[in-house]
Design an enzyme around this catalytic site. Structure first.
Site, short mmCIF file in Angstrom:
data_model
loop_
_atom_site.label_atom_id
_atom_site.label_comp_id
_atom_site.label_asym_id
_atom_site.label_seq_id
_atom_site.Cartn_x
_atom_site.Cartn_y
_atom_site.Cartn_z
N THR A 48 1.27 4.60 -5.31
CA THR A 48 1.70 5.07 -4.81
C THR A 48 2.89 4.71 -4.93
OG1 THR A 48 0.26 4.78 -2.62
CG2 THR A 48 0.31 7.02 -3.45
N TYR A 74 -5.29 17.32 -2.67
CA TYR A 74 -4.94 18.46 -2.93
C TYR A 74 -5.82 18.94 -3.34
CZ TYR A 74 -2.32 22.90 -4.04
OH TYR A 74 -2.21 24.23 -3.78
N TYR A 121 -10.36 3.54 -2.42
CA TYR A 121 -8.60 4.52 -1.49
C TYR A 121 -8.63 5.61 -0.49
CZ TYR A 121 -3.81 3.86 -0.17
OH TYR A 121 -2.55 4.14 0.22
N ARG A 152 -2.37 11.62 3.92
CA ARG A 152 -1.83 11.88 2.01
C ARG A 152 -2.74 12.80 1.58
NH1 ARG A 152 3.69 9.10 -0.54
NH2 ARG A 152 3.61 8.10 2.79
N LYS A 157 -10.31 0.23 0.17
CA LYS A 157 -8.46 0.09 0.51
C LYS A 157 -9.05 1.04 1.66
CE LYS A 157 -3.75 0.61 0.59
NZ LYS A 157 -2.73 0.96 -0.44
N ILE A 198 -4.21 -5.18 1.19
CA ILE A 198 -3.17 -3.82 0.38
C ILE A 198 -1.95 -4.33 0.73
CG2 ILE A 198 -2.74 -2.64 -1.59
CD1 ILE A 198 -5.50 -2.62 -2.12
#
Length: 296
Positions: free
Chosen positions: A50, A113, A139, A144, A167, A209
């Site tokens: 991202t 989403y 991740y 988000r 992550k 990360i």
């Protein structure tokens, strides 16, 4: 499978920005940025995560950045290709291409989403792993994606041999204990937020990360070496020096501020793609002050 003392992916791993020039991918700049990362001691890279503006790169650009990263790294550091998508089929296609181009692993964010339930998350990751034999870093960033990969769910996902690391950007370093307890021996937790790196290290994370390491790869690598060696006093001192900057670059969406700092350092253009826009003058002042305090 590697053991906890020798994980497949560990240390300071940079979530690379994707540089642009007049709206196009700046390949030469990307190559130079990656070479700088390696020369300054970084332990791995994530192209087209991202932070690499994956949402606004088309497939051709996406895969070209994979190719460039593999070519430049030339096995000197692992390349963990950003392959995440909320479309499982697209995620598989990205992973297939990452493997074809020679990446060492793939990073997959939880489907955003769509917001699947925990069973859907498990099915998504199992489908990717069954389709492509490549090490996968899960991740988790619920702020988000709108969904949280719970420790029990992570444990189910990690039963697959290809799932090797997490992550973690869920905001709670203490949950590392639960994540390790749920997963097989050899599983690795990586911090996903620079301002939490010290806390994650204390709970047994094997690296991070990082976004900040685009700017300060030497310091990011040094920090991870210190905590690996158990020198937490020196790690705390280094973290205190860089903390104000690693927070300031998230004054606005992280990669926007990060690219602006890198432009100030002469490393790349500050150019981003819509709907991201250049940072405000107020943010520039905050970040400039933080840069000075961090020694830049």
């Amino acid at each position: 499978m590697t053991n906890l003392d020798s994980p497949l992916f560990s240390g300071a791993i940079t979530a690379l920005v994707t540089p642009f020039k007049n709206g196009k991918l700046d390949e030469k700049c990307f190559q130079d940025l990656l070479e700088r990362q390696i020369n300054l001691g970084i332990n791995g890279v994530v192209p087209v995560g991202t932070t690499g503006e994956s949402a606004t790169l088309n497939d051709k650009e996406h895969w070209r950045v994979f190719e460039l990263a593999v070519e430049v790294s030339n096995k000197r550091v692992p390349v963990i290709a950003g392959c995440g998508s909320n479309d499982t089929i697209a995620a598989i296609e990205h992973t297939e291409m990452a493997k074809k181009l020679g990446a060492d692993g793939a990073l997959h964010v939880a489907p955003y989403y769509n917001k699947p339930n925990q069973r859907g998350i498990i099915a998504h990751f199992n489908a990717i792993c069954d389709a492509v034999d490549l090490p996968i870093v899960v991740y988790n960033i619920p702020g988000r994606t709108g969904i949280d990969i719970l420790p029990a769910t992570l444990g189910e996902i990690a039963k697959h041999k290809n799932i090797v690391a997490l992550k973690d950007s869920a905001g709670d370093p203490s949950r590392t204990v639960l994540n390790y307890a749920a997963c097989k021996e050899g599983f690795t937790v990586l911090s996903g937020d620079d301002n939490h790196n010290l806390g994650f290290a204390a709970y047994g994370a094997k690296g991070a990360i990082s976004v900040l390491s685009n700017i300060m790869p030497k310091e990011a690598a040094e920090f991870q070496t210190l905590v690996k060696n158990g020198n937490f006093a020196a790690a705390r001192a280094l973290n205190a020096k860089i903390d104000i900057l690693q927070r300031a670059i998230f004054t606005e969406p992280g990669l926007v501020c990060t690219k602006w700092v890198m432009a100030e350092m002469g490393l790349c253009s500050p150019e981003v793609r819509l709907p991201l826009v250049e940072i405000s003058d107020e943010s520039k002042k905050i970040i400039k002050d933080a840069m000075i305090k961090a020694g830049l």
